[in-house]
Structures are given as structure tokens and as C-alpha cells.
Design an enzyme around this catalytic site. Structure first.
Site, short mmCIF file in Angstrom:
data_model
loop_
_atom_site.label_atom_id
_atom_site.label_comp_id
_atom_site.label_asym_id
_atom_site.label_seq_id
_atom_site.Cartn_x
_atom_site.Cartn_y
_atom_site.Cartn_z
N SER A 183 0.84 -1.19 0.00
CA SER A 183 0.00 0.00 0.00
C SER A 183 0.87 1.24 0.00
O SER A 183 1.98 1.24 0.56
CB SER A 183 -0.92 0.01 1.23
OG SER A 183 -1.86 1.07 1.16
N ASP A 184 0.38 2.29 -0.64
CA ASP A 184 1.10 3.55 -0.66
C ASP A 184 0.10 4.68 -0.70
O ASP A 184 -1.00 4.53 -1.25
CB ASP A 184 2.03 3.64 -1.87
CG ASP A 184 2.97 4.83 -1.77
OD1 ASP A 184 3.95 4.75 -1.02
OD2 ASP A 184 2.70 5.84 -2.43
#
Length: 207
Positions: A74-75
Site C-alpha cells: 500500500s502507498d
């Protein structure tokens, strides 16, 4: 869906304590491993594209090291008027960020990737999604912004405000279809991806 009689190994490609806490809510056994990738945006890259590319890169980097695992990457990229807002790194930059954002709406792109290491073809191994969160900041005076920063010191946080802590007092409104996305891991999107990958919830195999 890939049917499986056993729970696949689940890895969170992150060093974030916030993402670990969020994933822990699903009560699935998992490990957390930092991916150590270059998170620099590419020249001219759109914020959503940056978030999606980095989420996929984090997941694929760990998947290469641990074949057969399900890996979550995730970012998050914060934007104001379409321009990326990075992590401030120090007090002065954080104060400038908050001064610029006060009374305005900031869009947070939280990208998610679930990489299924049981799938041989890398072109089809990943599920990816970008979840947008629209946040309006309160129009607060410099003294309050400075005091907040000295208390919480969110210098490693894009946008300089941790909504899971005292930073919630800086916010006027949050709009999203996935309430945990702003903290860094959109669980509604993730549970959908895990179900499609055949991960059982509540002790039963998903249909």
C-alpha cells in the site's frame, strides 16, 4: 478465485505500525516485512499513478523474496490542487504544509495491491485499486498549527496530520467510501481482494 484447503502465507509489505494495526483487525495471521524500495515519484507522474506504482512495487518486491505468499502493498500520496504533498521531514516544512492546506481540501490517494504468489504469470498476479479520500482542513491560526506539531511531531506523515491521533482536531470533514484508507490501509477494498483470492474469514471458506 484460487481454491485452497489451507490458509496461504500472508505478508504485509510495510514497516508502518499503523498499517500493521489496521491489518490486525481482520484477525488473520500475517507477517510484516519492509520492502525497502525507492519511493521517489517519477518526473511528470500523476499522484494516482505514483501511489499505484509504489503499492505494486512494494508487494512485488516482497513476493519475489517469498514465493507462494499473498503480499499486501500500500502507498499513499496526498495532493493539493493536483500537486503532490510529500512527508515534511521537519517542523518548519510541516508548518508550511499546514499553513498551505488550512481551509482547503486535500485529496489522499491510498493505493492497494494484493500480489498472489500462487499465480505464475506476473501480469495477472496482482489486484490493484486506488481509494480516494477527500479531507477539508480547518482554517486555524499559526499558533494552533505550531502547537499541534510540537505535541504530535508528524514529520513522517504526508500532509503533516495524523487523523488517527490528535491531528483529527485539524480536520473539518473526511469523505471516503473506505474509512480506514486515510490511515493508510483501505480495509474494505482489501477484504474484497482477499475474498477473491480465496482467503477464509470467520473460520469458513468464502463462497
Amino acid at each position: 478465485m484460487i481454491p485452497s484447503s489451507t490458509q496461504p502465507r500472508l505478508i504485509l509489505a510495510s514497516s508502518s505500525s499503523y498499517r500493521r494495526e489496521l491489518l490486525g483487525r481482520l484477525q488473520l495471521p500475517f507477517e510484516a516485512i519492509a520492502p525497502h524500495i525507492d519511493e521517489t515519484p517519477e518526473p511528470g507522474e500523476a499522484p494516482e499513478a505514483t501511489a499505484l506504482r509504489l503499492a505494486r512495487a512494494k508487494a512485488s518486491a516482497i513476493a519475489l523474496q517469498h514465493p507462494g505468499a499473498l503480499v499486501i502493498g500500500s502507498d499513499q500520496v496526498a495532493t493539493l490542487d493536483g500537486a503532490q504533498i510529500g512527508k515534511p521531514g521537519d517542523h518548519a516544512r510541516a508548518l508550511l504544509q499546514l499553513q498551505t492546506m488550512r481551509g482547503r481540501e486535500v485529496v489522499f490517494h491510498t493505493a492497494l495491491c494484493l500480489w498472489d504468489g500462487r499465480i505464475i504469470d506476473p501480469a495477472t498476479a496482482a489486484q490493484v485499486e486506488n481509494v480516494q479520500v477527500f479531507v477539508r482542513f480547518r482554517d486555524l491560526p499559526d499558533a494552533e498549527l505550531d502547537a499541534y506539531l510540537r505535541i504530535e511531531q508528524p514529520y513522517d506523515c504526508a500532509g503533516s496530520a495524523k487523523n488517527e491521533g490528535l491531528g483529527i482536531a485539524l480536520l473539518e470533514r473526511i469523505e471516503s467510501n473506505d474509512p480506514t484508507a486515510l490511515t493508510g490501509l483501505p480495509l474494505i477494498a482489501l477484504t474484497g481482494m482477499l475474498r477473491r483470492a480465496g482467503v477464509p474469514f470467520f473460520g469458513t471458506q468464502n463462497p
